[in-house]
Design a protein around this motif. Structure first.
Motif, PDB file in Angstrom:
ATOM      1  N   UNK A   1       0.812  -1.225   0.000  1.00 40.68           N
ATOM      2  CA  UNK A   1       0.000   0.000   0.000  1.00 40.68           C
ATOM      3  C   UNK A   1       0.840   1.267   0.000  1.00 40.68           C
ATOM      4  N   UNK A   2       2.133   1.104  -0.119  1.00 39.19           N
ATOM      5  CA  UNK A   2       3.064   2.226  -0.110  1.00 39.19           C
ATOM      6  C   UNK A   2       4.453   1.653   0.055  1.00 39.19           C
ATOM      7  N   UNK A   3       5.455   2.520   0.047  1.00 42.39           N
ATOM      8  CA  UNK A   3       6.836   2.066   0.214  1.00 42.39           C
ATOM      9  C   UNK A   3       7.144   1.895   1.695  1.00 42.39           C
ATOM     10  N   UNK A   4       8.126   1.044   1.997  1.00 43.26           N
ATOM     11  CA  UNK A   4       8.595   0.826   3.363  1.00 43.26           C
ATOM     12  C   UNK A   4       9.921   1.545   3.524  1.00 43.26           C
ATOM     13  N   UNK A   5      10.031   2.390   4.549  1.00 42.59           N
ATOM     14  CA  UNK A   5      11.280   3.078   4.850  1.00 42.59           C
ATOM     15  C   UNK A   5      11.904   2.467   6.095  1.00 42.59           C
ATOM     16  N   UNK A   6      13.193   2.122   5.994  1.00 39.53           N
ATOM     17  CA  UNK A   6      13.956   1.611   7.130  1.00 39.53           C
ATOM     18  C   UNK A   6      14.959   2.682   7.524  1.00 39.53           C
ATOM     19  N   UNK A   7      14.792   3.235   8.729  1.00 38.04           N
ATOM     20  CA  UNK A   7      15.571   4.382   9.193  1.00 38.04           C
ATOM     21  C   UNK A   7      16.544   3.946  10.286  1.00 38.04           C
ATOM     22  N   UNK A   8      17.838   3.984   9.981  1.00 38.21           N
ATOM     23  CA  UNK A   8      18.878   3.576  10.937  1.00 38.21           C
ATOM     24  C   UNK A   8      19.156   4.638  11.992  1.00 38.21           C
ATOM     25  N   UNK A   9      18.549   5.806  11.851  1.00 34.80           N
ATOM     26  CA  UNK A   9      18.678   6.891  12.830  1.00 34.80           C
ATOM     27  C   UNK A   9      20.137   7.280  13.079  1.00 34.80           C
ATOM     28  N   UNK A  10      20.934   7.287  11.992  1.00 33.98           N
ATOM     29  CA  UNK A  10      22.327   7.702  12.088  1.00 33.98           C
ATOM     30  C   UNK A  10      23.307   6.616  12.485  1.00 33.98           C
ATOM     31  N   UNK A  11      22.857   5.416  12.733  1.00 32.83           N
ATOM     32  CA  UNK A  11      23.726   4.301  13.125  1.00 32.83           C
ATOM     33  C   UNK A  11      24.045   3.446  11.905  1.00 32.83           C
ATOM     34  N   UNK A  12      25.256   3.590  11.379  1.00 26.22           N
ATOM     35  CA  UNK A  12      25.653   2.843  10.172  1.00 26.22           C
ATOM     36  C   UNK A  12      25.720   1.335  10.417  1.00 26.22           C
ATOM     37  N   UNK A  13      25.739   0.904  11.685  1.00 21.85           N
ATOM     38  CA  UNK A  13      25.778  -0.520  12.012  1.00 21.85           C
ATOM     39  C   UNK A  13      24.412  -1.081  12.402  1.00 21.85           C
ATOM     40  N   UNK A  14      23.370  -0.291  12.234  1.00 27.21           N
ATOM     41  CA  UNK A  14      22.024  -0.719  12.616  1.00 27.21           C
ATOM     42  C   UNK A  14      21.611  -1.970  11.845  1.00 27.21           C
ATOM     43  N   UNK A  15      20.940  -2.889  12.554  1.00 21.53           N
ATOM     44  CA  UNK A  15      20.501  -4.149  11.953  1.00 21.53           C
ATOM     45  C   UNK A  15      18.975  -4.230  12.020  1.00 21.53           C
ATOM     46  N   UNK A  16      18.388  -4.671  10.924  1.00 18.32           N
ATOM     47  CA  UNK A  16      16.957  -4.919  10.825  1.00 18.32           C
ATOM     48  C   UNK A  16      16.788  -6.402  10.498  1.00 18.32           C
ATOM     49  N   UNK A  17      15.993  -7.101  11.288  1.00 21.07           N
ATOM     50  CA  UNK A  17      15.691  -8.509  11.003  1.00 21.07           C
ATOM     51  C   UNK A  17      14.179  -8.662  10.971  1.00 21.07           C
ATOM     52  N   UNK A  18      13.691  -9.226   9.877  1.00 19.77           N
ATOM     53  CA  UNK A  18      12.265  -9.494   9.720  1.00 19.77           C
ATOM     54  C   UNK A  18      12.077 -11.007   9.645  1.00 19.77           C
TER      55      UNK A  18
END
Length: 140
Positions: free
Chosen positions: A52-69
């Motif tokens: 229904x739209x695009x998904x944005x993943x925002x690391x909030x300035x942390x270049x090492x941020x990890x997202x797991x789905x």
């Protein structure tokens, strides 16, 4: 432990590592389209889609941020949908552990590493920054 960039070797280990994570899981369901998500572990007991739209993943300035789905069943994007990276997020640090297969819609733009149990498909002109891997079969 942060998951390393997946490759053809050790796929079972990476799939099981991503699937076995539980601490701090945020429950999600259905359509992730139109949302902006922070780094973390996201868990669905069924399928996930970006439709229904695009998904944005925002690391909030942390270049090492990890997202797991983690999802028990399928991952689907519809035609033209995108995963957008913001705040220093990197495709190499995004993992989509899929309980069955993934389908990326025509002209969709996908970011991250799909670790699927069964064969997945990328439709016409869909682009991926990351990898599409399947434990039990080929990616089409």
């Amino acid at each position: 432990m942060i998951l390393p960039q997946p490759g053809a070797t050790c796929l079972d280990h990476r799939y099981n590592d991503a699937a076995g994570r539980t601490v701090g899981a945020i429950t999600v369901a259905g359509n992730l389209g139109g949302q902006t998500l922070a780094p973390g572990l996201y868990k669905s007991t069924s399928s996930l889609e970006i439709s229904s739209g695009d998904l944005t993943l925002d690391a909030k300035g942390d270049a090492n941020a990890v997202f797991i789905f983690q999802m028990a069943s399928t991952l689907t994007t519809t035609t033209g949908r995108q995963v957008i990276l913001a705040g220093g997020a990197k495709a190499a640090n995004i993992y989509w552990q899929v309980g069955s297969s993934a389908t990326l819609g025509t002209t969709s733009v996908f970011k991250g590493n799909i670790l699927a149990l069964t064969p997945s498909r990328r439709r016409l002109c869909a682009t991926v920054e990351g990898r599409l891997l399947a434990r039990n079969g080929a990616v089409h």
